[in-house]
Motif scaffolding. Structure first.
Motif, PDB file in Angstrom:
ATOM      1  N   ALA A 413       0.820  -1.206   0.000  1.00  0.00           N
ATOM      2  CA  ALA A 413       0.000   0.000   0.000  1.00  0.00           C
ATOM      3  C   ALA A 413       0.860   1.265   0.000  1.00  0.00           C
ATOM      4  N   GLY A 414       0.233   2.360  -0.397  1.00  0.00           N
ATOM      5  CA  GLY A 414       0.867   3.672  -0.315  1.00  0.00           C
ATOM      6  C   GLY A 414       1.119   4.339  -1.635  1.00  0.00           C
ATOM      7  N   GLY A 415       0.915   3.607  -2.722  1.00  0.00           N
ATOM      8  CA  GLY A 415       1.185   4.184  -4.026  1.00  0.00           C
ATOM      9  C   GLY A 415       0.101   5.162  -4.458  1.00  0.00           C
ATOM     10  N   ALA A 430      15.730  -7.815  -3.051  1.00  0.00           N
ATOM     11  CA  ALA A 430      15.179  -6.487  -3.286  1.00  0.00           C
ATOM     12  C   ALA A 430      13.665  -6.534  -3.193  1.00  0.00           C
ATOM     13  N   ARG A 431      13.099  -5.437  -2.703  1.00  0.00           N
ATOM     14  CA  ARG A 431      11.645  -5.304  -2.703  1.00  0.00           C
ATOM     15  C   ARG A 431      11.297  -3.826  -2.836  1.00  0.00           C
ATOM     16  N   LEU A 432      10.142  -3.576  -3.426  1.00  0.00           N
ATOM     17  CA  LEU A 432       9.670  -2.203  -3.566  1.00  0.00           C
ATOM     18  C   LEU A 432       8.976  -1.770  -2.283  1.00  0.00           C
ATOM     19  N   THR A 433       9.130  -0.493  -1.952  1.00  0.00           N
ATOM     20  CA  THR A 433       8.461   0.012  -0.749  1.00  0.00           C
ATOM     21  C   THR A 433       6.966   0.137  -0.956  1.00  0.00           C
ATOM     22  N   ILE A 434       6.545   0.431  -2.171  1.00  0.00           N
ATOM     23  CA  ILE A 434       5.129   0.431  -2.539  1.00  0.00           C
ATOM     24  C   ILE A 434       4.993  -0.267  -3.888  1.00  0.00           C
ATOM     25  N   SER A 435       3.880  -0.969  -4.064  1.00  0.00           N
ATOM     26  CA  SER A 435       3.673  -1.719  -5.302  1.00  0.00           C
ATOM     27  C   SER A 435       2.173  -1.852  -5.532  1.00  0.00           C
ATOM     28  N   PRO A 436       1.648  -1.271  -6.597  1.00  0.00           N
ATOM     29  CA  PRO A 436       2.367  -0.517  -7.622  1.00  0.00           C
ATOM     30  C   PRO A 436       2.779   0.858  -7.109  1.00  0.00           C
ATOM     31  N   GLY A 437       3.808   1.410  -7.742  1.00  0.00           N
ATOM     32  CA  GLY A 437       4.274   2.736  -7.359  1.00  0.00           C
ATOM     33  C   GLY A 437       4.876   3.448  -8.552  1.00  0.00           C
TER      34      GLY A 437
END
Length: 608
Positions: A413-415, A430-437
């Motif tokens: 969440a957060g995108g 590696a990981r994205l902080t928000i997804s999708p973003g």
């Protein structure tokens, strides 16, 4: 590549209209007597009589233009000089339907003007005209001069001389050398009747009743009949635009690889949208080359298929949903992940603050199911209203479609439109902080342009990072036939900044996980050999996989007779090193007159 505005159709008919804003004139007009057409045309691109009044210039009327704003006639001298650099033809702008008829021997008194199609800011070459004419008919029913035959022997292989550095790179003041340079050769025929014979079509008929042929059958030809643009030094000198002086309803509906059989004859004009143009009074007979739309193979159970497809301003009012769905299901064979570019908001170009695209996407997904495909799931981020460029009010954006039976999406969440996605390392991955973003959406590189959409997918337990892009368009770049040689590509400045931001984001992923599977794909609006591609590729962080194809098969778009790359799928070292990938540019649109998009989709298959 630049999309055409609603003014495009009108502009096609005003290629020879004079206006103060786009004419080159002298400040102190003088009077000149006893000049002929070749004197008016001179040995450079700008007439030595520009801005001057000329009297009783003789010629035979070879063609008339009675429609649109560009009314007038072409005339040609029946007694040419011996200088190949001086054209023997000229356009006479009458502003209303001309009274002169083909075969009339006339004399014209008027003012010589240099009209620049598209205005001086376009950088286009100018068209020498005689304006405000007084026309005297001497006799009628005369034979018109024989056309100049334009073929592979006549057109030089070198494209253009370098512009004069003292004139900001303009070729206007250079003496024409028609035996050495293609642009000089065409300019030496400006306004004259020319003819091509059995010319192969290299850009299909467009909605504005124009097409492109080549007079050099073997010049960078590919197996499907087109002419490939493979470098900034491969401008393809045999390309020539064809329009018609006849009714648009009678213009042939041609595809790439078709032939205009027999002879196509008419005056050589210069058009704002493409440069030198044969405006046909006689069109050849269309002969089909039998071109068929391509179909890629279906991915295996262990292969992940990732595609990019620019669906050209798709909104709920369009009638192309079933066609796009059929293309995705039948021609692309239902890829596991599809990056869509140019998905518009739910009321299209209406500019009322609407930014959501749920209706547009769901309508496409339903059409895919109806066509026998999977029920895709989807992810996107709505843009801030009117901040991402494209058609005003349309709010185009990228959208991920994915087949939930084959691949899963990792939601974090957060995108939103203004929050940047970041990269972290968790347990060596590696990981994205928000997804999708979105990638760095506040960066000035994305002003009035689409922001990249990043997401995490999982296929057979392996994470794949996908970045959907739609970089700044080429709108504003000077054309290949510009008076400035080489042409200025001003749009690159923003696109290079965008490529830098995307590459930096990929570096962050690879810094966190060296062997990460990363794909950056979409409408990059630039060539595989461009500076944009070099910046995206960086120091090996990415590689444009279309370069795995033979050079003659590297194209996704067909523009002004040049088949070229605009859409790309770039891959990280982990994907490339395994050599266990396959790339396909699936030609279903760019070569056809009944295209549903101006871009061909691309598919990458690999085993994560």
């Amino acid at each position: 590549m630049p999309s055409r505005s609603s003014a495009r159709l009108a502009a096609l008919t005003v290629a020879a209209v004079c206006s103060a804003a786009s004419a080159v004139v002298l400040t102190s007009p003088a009077h000149a007597d006893a000049v002929r057409i070749h004197d008016v045309q001179g040995t450079t691109r700008v007439s030595p009589f520009a801005g001057q009044k000329v009297s009783d210039v003789p010629g035979i009327v070879t063609a008339t233009r009675t429609y649109g704003s560009s009314k007038g006639f072409w005339m040609q001298d029946a007694t040419p000089d011996e200088n190949p650099a001086t054209s023997e033809g000229v356009f006479v702008f009458t502003s209303s339907a001309p009274k002169a008829a083909v075969g009339d021997s006339v004399t014209v008194t008027g003012t010589v003007s240099e009209y620049v199609p598209g205005g001086t800011s376009s950088g286009n070459q100018s068209v020498t005209e005689i304006t405000k004419p007084v026309v005297t008919t001497v006799s009628s029913g005369n034979a018109v001069p024989a056309p100049a035959v334009v073929d592979e022997d006549a057109v030089p292989d070198a494209y253009s001389p370098a512009g004069d550095t003292a004139a900001n790179g303009s070729v206007n003041g250079l003496t024409l050398d028609p035996s050495a340079y293609a642009l000089d050769y065409y300019e030496s025929l400006e306004g004259m009747t020319v003819q091509v014979h059995d010319a192969r079509v290299v850009t299909a008929t467009d909605p504005y009743s124009e097409l492109w042929v080549t007079v050099k059958p073997h010049e960078h030809r590919n197996r499907r009949g087109g002419t490939v643009y493979g470098s900034y030094d491969s401008q393809n000198t045999g390309r020539l635009q064809i329009q018609s002086l006849g009714a648009t309803a009678d213009f042939p509906k041609a595809n790439v690889g078709d032939t205009l059989g027999g002879t196509t004859t008419g005056p050589l004009d210069f058009n704002q949208f493409g440069g030198y143009t044969l405006v046909a009074s006689t069109l050849g007979t269309l002969e089909s080359g039998g071109l068929q739309r391509e179909t890629t193979r279906r991915q295996s159970g262990r292969e992940l298929a990732v595609a990019t497809y620019n669906v050209e301003n798709l909104d709920p009012s369009d009638t192309t949903f079933a066609s796009h769905a059929s293309a995705i299901v039948n021609n692309l064979r239902s890829p596991d992940i599809v990056s869509l570019e140019e998905i518009q908001d739910d009321n299209g170009a209406k500019d009322d603050g609407t930014v959501g695209s749920g209706e547009t996407v769901r309508k496409l997904i339903d059409a895919i199911v109806a066509a026998g495909g999977p029920r895709y799931d989807w992810r996107t981020i709505d843009p801030v209203n009117d901040q991402d460029g494209g058609e005003p009010g349309g709010n185009i954006r990228q959208v991920f479609l994915f087949n939930p039976e084959r691949v899963s999406f990792t939601d974090r969440a957060g995108g939103d439109a203004t929050t940047p996605a970041g990269v972290t390392e968790v347990h060596g991955k590696a990981r994205l902080t928000i997804s999708p973003g979105r990638i760095d959406p506040s960066n000035a590189a994305w002003k009035s342009s689409r922001k990249p959409l990043a997401g995490e997918f999982v296929f057979r337990g392996r994470t794949v990072f996908v970045i959907a892009n739609h970089l700044n368009s080429k709108g504003g770049d000077q054309g290949l036939a510009a008076q400035y040689q080489p042409p200025v590509r001003s749009s690159e400045i923003q696109r290079h900044a965008q490529a830098t931001a995307v590459n930096a984001f990929v570096k962050d992923i690879l810094s966190a996980q060296k062997n990460a599977d990363v794909i950056a794909l979409g409408d990059m609006n630039d060539f595989e050999f461009s500076g944009t591609a070099e910046i995206l590729e960086g120091d090996g962080e990415l590689w444009s996989a279309i370069k795995s194809l033979p050079r003659s098969e590297r194209y996704t778009y067909d523009y002004q007779g040049n088949e070229q790359v605009l859409d790309q799928i770039l891959i990280s070292p982990a994907i490339r090193r395994g050599c266990d990938f396959e790339y396909d540019s699936v030609h279903i649109n760019s070569e056809f007159n009944d295209q549903i998009s101006d871009h061909d989709p691309q598919v990458l298959r690999f085993r994560p």
